[in-house]
Design a protein around this motif. Structure first.
Motif, short mmCIF file in Angstrom:
data_model
loop_
_atom_site.label_atom_id
_atom_site.label_comp_id
_atom_site.label_asym_id
_atom_site.label_seq_id
_atom_site.Cartn_x
_atom_site.Cartn_y
_atom_site.Cartn_z
N ILE A 90 0.84 -1.20 0.00
CA ILE A 90 0.00 0.00 0.00
C ILE A 90 0.87 1.25 0.00
CG2 ILE A 90 -1.77 1.30 1.25
CD1 ILE A 90 -2.72 -1.34 2.45
N ASP A 91 0.69 2.07 -0.99
CA ASP A 91 1.41 3.35 -1.07
C ASP A 91 0.62 4.35 -0.23
OD1 ASP A 91 2.67 5.71 -1.69
OD2 ASP A 91 2.83 5.29 -3.84
N ILE A 92 0.96 4.41 1.05
CA ILE A 92 0.19 5.24 1.99
C ILE A 92 0.34 6.72 1.67
CG2 ILE A 92 -0.19 5.83 4.42
CD1 ILE A 92 0.82 3.06 5.16
N ASP A 93 1.53 7.13 1.23
CA ASP A 93 1.73 8.54 0.88
C ASP A 93 0.81 8.94 -0.28
OD1 ASP A 93 4.03 9.48 2.60
OD2 ASP A 93 4.96 7.73 1.68
N LYS A 94 0.77 8.12 -1.30
CA LYS A 94 -0.10 8.41 -2.45
C LYS A 94 -1.57 8.38 -2.04
CE LYS A 94 -1.11 6.81 -7.17
NZ LYS A 94 -0.75 5.81 -8.21
N LEU A 95 -1.93 7.38 -1.26
CA LEU A 95 -3.31 7.25 -0.80
C LEU A 95 -3.72 8.49 0.00
CD1 LEU A 95 -5.76 5.21 -0.56
CD2 LEU A 95 -4.80 4.60 1.67
N THR A 96 -2.85 8.92 0.90
CA THR A 96 -3.14 10.10 1.73
C THR A 96 -3.36 11.33 0.88
OG1 THR A 96 -1.81 9.19 3.55
CG2 THR A 96 -2.27 11.56 3.61
N ASP A 97 -2.47 11.56 -0.09
CA ASP A 97 -2.59 12.75 -0.93
C ASP A 97 -3.84 12.72 -1.79
OD1 ASP A 97 -0.28 13.77 0.13
OD2 ASP A 97 1.01 13.21 -1.55
N LEU A 98 -4.16 11.55 -2.34
CA LEU A 98 -5.32 11.45 -3.22
C LEU A 98 -6.64 11.62 -2.45
CD1 LEU A 98 -4.29 8.52 -5.60
CD2 LEU A 98 -4.51 10.93 -6.20
N ILE A 99 -6.74 10.95 -1.31
CA ILE A 99 -7.99 10.96 -0.57
C ILE A 99 -8.21 12.29 0.15
CG2 ILE A 99 -9.29 9.89 1.31
CD1 ILE A 99 -9.16 8.24 -1.25
N THR A 100 -7.16 12.88 0.68
CA THR A 100 -7.31 14.12 1.46
C THR A 100 -6.95 15.36 0.67
OG1 THR A 100 -5.04 14.17 2.35
CG2 THR A 100 -6.64 12.78 3.50
N LEU A 101 -6.70 15.21 -0.64
CA LEU A 101 -6.30 16.34 -1.49
C LEU A 101 -5.07 17.05 -0.91
CD1 LEU A 101 -9.82 17.81 -2.38
CD2 LEU A 101 -8.45 16.15 -3.65
N GLU A 102 -4.13 16.22 -0.49
CA GLU A 102 -2.83 16.67 0.03
C GLU A 102 -2.94 17.47 1.32
OE1 GLU A 102 -0.65 18.62 -3.06
OE2 GLU A 102 -0.61 16.85 -4.36
N THR A 103 -4.01 17.25 2.08
CA THR A 103 -4.16 17.94 3.37
C THR A 103 -4.01 16.99 4.55
OG1 THR A 103 -6.57 17.63 3.46
CG2 THR A 103 -5.74 19.61 2.33
N GLY A 104 -3.88 15.69 4.30
CA GLY A 104 -3.79 14.72 5.38
C GLY A 104 -2.36 14.45 5.79
N THR A 105 -2.20 13.63 6.82
CA THR A 105 -0.89 13.28 7.35
C THR A 105 -0.78 11.77 7.49
OG1 THR A 105 -0.80 15.35 8.62
CG2 THR A 105 0.71 13.59 9.29
N LYS A 106 0.28 11.22 6.97
CA LYS A 106 0.53 9.79 7.10
C LYS A 106 0.80 9.45 8.57
CE LYS A 106 3.82 6.22 5.51
NZ LYS A 106 4.99 5.97 4.63
N LEU A 107 0.15 8.40 9.05
CA LEU A 107 0.32 7.99 10.44
C LEU A 107 1.55 7.11 10.61
CD1 LEU A 107 -3.39 7.11 11.29
CD2 LEU A 107 -2.15 9.19 11.90
N THR A 108 2.09 7.08 11.80
CA THR A 108 3.21 6.20 12.10
C THR A 108 2.72 4.75 12.15
OG1 THR A 108 2.88 6.37 14.50
CG2 THR A 108 4.34 7.99 13.47
N ALA A 109 3.65 3.82 12.03
CA ALA A 109 3.29 2.40 12.01
C ALA A 109 2.79 1.93 13.37
CB ALA A 109 4.47 1.55 11.57
N GLY A 110 3.10 2.68 14.44
CA GLY A 110 2.59 2.32 15.76
C GLY A 110 1.14 2.75 15.94
N TYR A 111 0.77 3.78 15.23
CA TYR A 111 -0.55 4.38 15.02
C TYR A 111 -0.59 5.88 15.29
CZ TYR A 111 -2.77 5.49 19.55
OH TYR A 111 -3.09 6.05 20.73
#
Length: 324
Positions: free
Chosen positions: A16-37
């Motif tokens: 899963i490309d979390i960076d790409k997913l975050t940018d696409l879904i949040t229109l580049e306003t979201g933040t990728k979470l750490t693996a711990g959560y």
């Protein structure tokens, strides 16, 4: 049964490309979470601990574990069981439905089939978290899950998400995660009067969960909140949290020097008197009261709100996960 194999879960995380997913879904306003959560801006977040996008590694891991591509490209076990899973999403959430579609496409690249299944929130909760108790089991393969802000604002929420004691501490362990190493670390984190021991246990919890992948933390959506700078002049942005409750509007003096209290100690005096924070009550009323009606024609119009002295920082919404 295949999802009980840690290799499969790790491969899903790498696919899963979390960076790409975050940018696409949040229109580049979201933040990728750490693996711990935790949100990376929170002070207790593990530094630099992220799931990495590496589909080549995911394919290599699955090959070495004996999951070979079938005629349709979907991998199978030596016994012929396909790596094909239901992926639940909230039908009333466009971001979840779209996330499910994108994740399904990413997993297909490594030979894993995820079939999006959009359903109403009540049906989804019944499968993932029946009666809001992890002790009642679960009935899903994969599921997207949007938490409220509570796990993000509250450091002590960590045990409820990880602990295998489903009928008590781990009541919100909705992935059904069980690891015998977790329980003693949770006990240390919750009960040790030694702050360093607490922190060591917490970081170890994050690392174990990142390795075991009972879920894949995805992103926290961004948000923008307008407020009257003349009324809430002491607005303090809480990193990783944003505007959440009345405490957001307390002046900095109310919280920056709060003493650390360990087990067996007590605070001699209240941290503040109610009269010191009138803005807290006003903020609660502003966020919880219904919208005011227009004033009578004979009543003078209210003064227009002042322009904020500075642009408020974007705030984060609740964390989005992929449960496995």
């Amino acid at each position: 049964p295949t999802l009980s194999d840690k290799v499969v879960r790790q491969a899903i995380a790498h696919a899963i490309d979390i960076d790409k997913l975050t940018d696409l879904i949040t229109l580049e306003t979201g933040t990728k979470l750490t693996a711990g959560y935790p949100h990376p801006d929170l002070w207790w977040a593990p530094e630099g601990l992220y799931h990495t996008y590496d589909p080549e590694l995911a394919n290599q891991m699955l090959d070495e574990a004996g999951y070979t591509p079938g005629d349709d490209g979907i991998r199978v076990t030596p016994d012929g069981e396909r790596l094909s899973y239901q992926l639940i999403a909230d039908a009333n959430s466009p971001s979840e439905v779209r996330s499910a579609e994108l994740i399904a496409g990413m997993l297909a690249e490594v030979g894993i089939e995820a079939v999006p299944d959009a359903m109403d929130i009540e049906s989804g909760v019944e499968k993932v978290w029946p009666e809001y108790s992890a002790a009642n089991g679960r009935d899903y393969d994969l599921s997207l899950w949007l938490w409220s802000n509570y796990p993000m604002i509250n450091r002590w929420a960590t045990p409820m998400l990880y602990d295998p004691r489903f009928d008590s501490v781990g009541w919100a362990n909705i992935s059904g995660y069980v690891n015998p190493d977790i329980e003693p670390l949770v006990d240390t984190f919750l009960s040790s009067p030694d702050l360093e021991a607490q922190r060591e246990a917490e970081l170890e919890l994050f690392n174990i969960v990142a390795e075991d992948v009972p879920f894949v933390p995805l992103f926290a959506p961004g948000g923008a909140f307008a407020f009257r700078n003349d009324k809430y002049a002491d607005y303090q942005y809480k990193l990783g949290v944003g505007i959440h409750n009345r405490w957001t509007f307390l002046p900095e003096s109310a919280w920056k020097d709060v003493p650390v209290v360990t087990a067996g100690e007590a605070v001699a005096e209240p941290i503040m008197e109610a009269t010191e924070a009138p803005q807290a009550t006003e903020a609660l009323q502003a966020t919880e009261a219904p919208a005011p009606t227009a004033p009578p024609a004979t009543e003078p119009a209210a003064e227009p709100a002042q322009e904020p002295a500075q642009e408020p920082a974007p705030a984060s919404g609740g964390p989005n996960w992929l449960l496995i």
